[in-house]
Design an enzyme around this catalytic site. Structure first.
Site, PDB file in Angstrom:
ATOM      1  N   LYS A 105       0.804  -1.194   0.000  1.00 52.62           N
ATOM      2  CA  LYS A 105       0.000   0.000   0.000  1.00 52.62           C
ATOM      3  C   LYS A 105       0.845   1.256   0.000  1.00 52.62           C
ATOM      4  O   LYS A 105       0.404   2.344  -0.360  1.00 52.62           O
ATOM      5  CB  LYS A 105      -0.862   0.019   1.283  1.00 52.62           C
ATOM      6  CG  LYS A 105      -1.791  -1.149   1.416  1.00 52.62           C
ATOM      7  CD  LYS A 105      -2.481  -1.073   2.802  1.00 52.62           C
ATOM      8  CE  LYS A 105      -3.337  -2.282   3.029  1.00 52.62           C
ATOM      9  NZ  LYS A 105      -3.859  -2.318   4.423  1.00 52.62           N
ATOM     10  N   GLY A 106       2.092   1.109   0.446  1.00 50.91           N
ATOM     11  CA  GLY A 106       2.931   2.263   0.757  1.00 50.91           C
ATOM     12  C   GLY A 106       3.117   3.299  -0.332  1.00 50.91           C
ATOM     13  O   GLY A 106       3.259   4.485  -0.035  1.00 50.91           O
ATOM     14  N   ASP A 159       7.469   3.005  -2.037  1.00 48.76           N
ATOM     15  CA  ASP A 159       7.627   4.103  -1.084  1.00 48.76           C
ATOM     16  C   ASP A 159       9.080   4.256  -0.640  1.00 48.76           C
ATOM     17  O   ASP A 159       9.609   5.352  -0.588  1.00 48.76           O
ATOM     18  CB  ASP A 159       6.689   3.924   0.125  1.00 48.76           C
ATOM     19  CG  ASP A 159       6.801   2.550   0.796  1.00 48.76           C
ATOM     20  OD1 ASP A 159       7.615   1.709   0.355  1.00 48.76           O
ATOM     21  OD2 ASP A 159       6.060   2.323   1.775  1.00 48.76           O
ATOM     22  N   ASP A 171      14.723  -0.170   1.231  1.00 49.61           N
ATOM     23  CA  ASP A 171      15.348  -0.393   2.533  1.00 49.61           C
ATOM     24  C   ASP A 171      16.399  -1.501   2.363  1.00 49.61           C
ATOM     25  O   ASP A 171      17.501  -1.236   1.894  1.00 49.61           O
ATOM     26  CB  ASP A 171      14.229  -0.735   3.519  1.00 49.61           C
ATOM     27  CG  ASP A 171      14.668  -0.840   4.958  1.00 49.61           C
ATOM     28  OD1 ASP A 171      15.516  -0.050   5.378  1.00 49.61           O
ATOM     29  OD2 ASP A 171      14.150  -1.712   5.679  1.00 49.61           O
ATOM     30  N   VAL A 215      10.620   5.859   9.405  1.00 56.61           N
ATOM     31  CA  VAL A 215       9.853   7.068   9.097  1.00 56.61           C
ATOM     32  C   VAL A 215       8.399   6.734   8.746  1.00 56.61           C
ATOM     33  O   VAL A 215       8.108   5.625   8.300  1.00 56.61           O
ATOM     34  CB  VAL A 215      10.499   7.863   7.933  1.00 56.61           C
ATOM     35  CG1 VAL A 215      11.873   8.361   8.335  1.00 56.61           C
ATOM     36  CG2 VAL A 215      10.588   7.030   6.667  1.00 56.61           C
ATOM     37  N   ASP A 248       3.561   3.758   6.685  1.00 52.73           N
ATOM     38  CA  ASP A 248       2.761   3.532   7.890  1.00 52.73           C
ATOM     39  C   ASP A 248       3.576   3.030   9.070  1.00 52.73           C
ATOM     40  O   ASP A 248       4.702   2.547   8.924  1.00 52.73           O
ATOM     41  CB  ASP A 248       1.690   2.486   7.593  1.00 52.73           C
ATOM     42  CG  ASP A 248       2.292   1.077   7.502  1.00 52.73           C
ATOM     43  OD1 ASP A 248       3.261   0.901   6.735  1.00 52.73           O
ATOM     44  OD2 ASP A 248       1.807   0.170   8.200  1.00 52.73           O
TER      45      ASP A 248
HETATM   46  P1  5GP Z   1      12.784  -3.711   1.656  1.00 55.59           P
HETATM   47  O1  5GP Z   1      12.218  -4.919   0.974  1.00 55.59           O
HETATM   48  O2  5GP Z   1      13.559  -2.796   0.768  1.00 55.59           O
HETATM   49  O3  5GP Z   1      13.540  -4.069   2.910  1.00 55.59           O
HETATM   50  O4  5GP Z   1      11.566  -2.957   2.284  1.00 55.59           O
HETATM   51  C1  5GP Z   1      10.724  -2.187   1.627  1.00 55.59           C
HETATM   52  C2  5GP Z   1       9.470  -2.020   2.450  1.00 55.59           C
HETATM   53  O5  5GP Z   1       9.730  -1.970   3.870  1.00 55.59           O
HETATM   54  C3  5GP Z   1       8.860  -0.686   2.129  1.00 55.59           C
HETATM   55  O6  5GP Z   1       7.999  -0.796   1.023  1.00 55.59           O
HETATM   56  C4  5GP Z   1       8.145  -0.336   3.399  1.00 55.59           C
HETATM   57  O7  5GP Z   1       6.848  -0.900   3.400  1.00 55.59           O
HETATM   58  C5  5GP Z   1       8.946  -0.979   4.502  1.00 55.59           C
HETATM   59  N1  5GP Z   1       9.850  -0.006   5.170  1.00 55.59           N
HETATM   60  C6  5GP Z   1      11.192   0.045   5.124  1.00 55.59           C
HETATM   61  N2  5GP Z   1      11.679   1.079   5.839  1.00 55.59           N
HETATM   62  C7  5GP Z   1      10.591   1.724   6.337  1.00 55.59           C
HETATM   63  C8  5GP Z   1      10.433   2.889   7.140  1.00 55.59           C
HETATM   64  O8  5GP Z   1      11.364   3.599   7.564  1.00 55.59           O
HETATM   65  N3  5GP Z   1       9.149   3.241   7.444  1.00 55.59           N
HETATM   66  C9  5GP Z   1       8.060   2.520   7.032  1.00 55.59           C
HETATM   67  N4  5GP Z   1       6.870   2.964   7.390  1.00 55.59           N
HETATM   68  N5  5GP Z   1       8.186   1.421   6.253  1.00 55.59           N
HETATM   69  C10 5GP Z   1       9.432   1.026   5.919  1.00 55.59           C
HETATM   70 MG    MG Z   2       5.688  -1.109   1.502  1.00 53.83          MG
END
Ligand code: 5GP
Ligand code: MG
Length: 189
Positions: free
Chosen positions: A42-43, A99, A102, A152, A158
């Site tokens: 949803k982000g 969004d 990470d 954040v 969220d």
């Molecule tokens: P990745 O697969 O790159 O580790 O994570 C991506 C997802 O982790 C993002 O789409 C998001 O939903 C969540 N995420 C990573 N860091 C943050 C953060 O600082 N705040 C929030 N709200 N979600 C995060």
């Molecule tokens: Mg997300």
């Protein structure tokens, strides 16, 4: 909701300026191509809807749902839902929009999935980038802002399902985080 923030990292004006710049870059990259913007739910819904309205070339919109965070700030197992239909992907140039980048696992997995479904080309675009958290080698082709290693919320991001509708991006006060955690765990019992 604003009062739950310990501090604001990106205010509305800063976000607007960053997205204007990003939209101009994306527009030049995809001019003359069959573009499909794939918004990762949803982000990215807030970011994607602001971004596409600043891209003045023909495009189609598709969605995919990815969940990796379960209720809190800890990374969990990644599951994908509502994958676009084959004809929305095959032979098209995709811009995958999320969004935040990470660890990189979500975008890495989705890019592979879209290529396997027959996309001609897959580019990635993120609102925020946290390069210090990367667990695998992956960089987005387009990003609006880089942020340090802080959890954040706001502008689609969220905490336990809340704060997506904040128009800015900020860091929660520890008390607010504890209150939302208590409310969401009692709601499930
Ligand atoms: P990745 O697969 O790159 O580790 O994570 C991506 C997802 O982790 C993002 O789409 C998001 O939903 C969540 N995420 C990573 N860091 C943050 C953060 O600082 N705040 C929030 N709200 N979600 C995060
Ligand atoms: Mg997300």
């Amino acid at each position: 909701m604003h009062e739950d923030l310990a501090h604001v990292l990106l205010d509305e004006e800063t976000i607007r300026t960053g997205i204007d710049r990003l939209a101009a870059e994306v527009t030049e990259e995809f001019r003359g191509k069959d573009l499909t913007v794939v918004s990762v739910l949803k982000g990215s819904c807030v970011f994607a809807s602001d971004l596409i309205r600043r891209i003045p070339i023909p495009l189609e919109l598709a969605f995919v749902a990815a969940s990796s965070y379960r209720d809190g700030t800890e990374s969990g197992h990644l599951s994908l839902d509502f994958l676009p239909a084959g004809n929305e992907i095959q032979g098209r140039c995709l811009l995958l929009v999320d969004d935040i980048l990470d660890t990189g696992r979500t975008m890495h997995r989705l890019k592979a999935e879209m290529l396997a479904m027959g996309a001609a080309e897959v580019r990635t675009c993120v609102f925020l980038d946290k390069p210090s958290r990367r667990a695998l080698e992956f960089e987005a082709d387009f990003r609006a802002f880089e942020v340090e290693d802080l959890f954040v919320v706001g502008y689609g991001l969220d905490f336990a399902g809340r704060y997506r509708n904040l128009p800015c991006v900020g860091v929660l006060r520890p008390e607010a985080q504890a209150r939302v955690t208590a409310a969401s765990s009692s709601a499930k019992v």
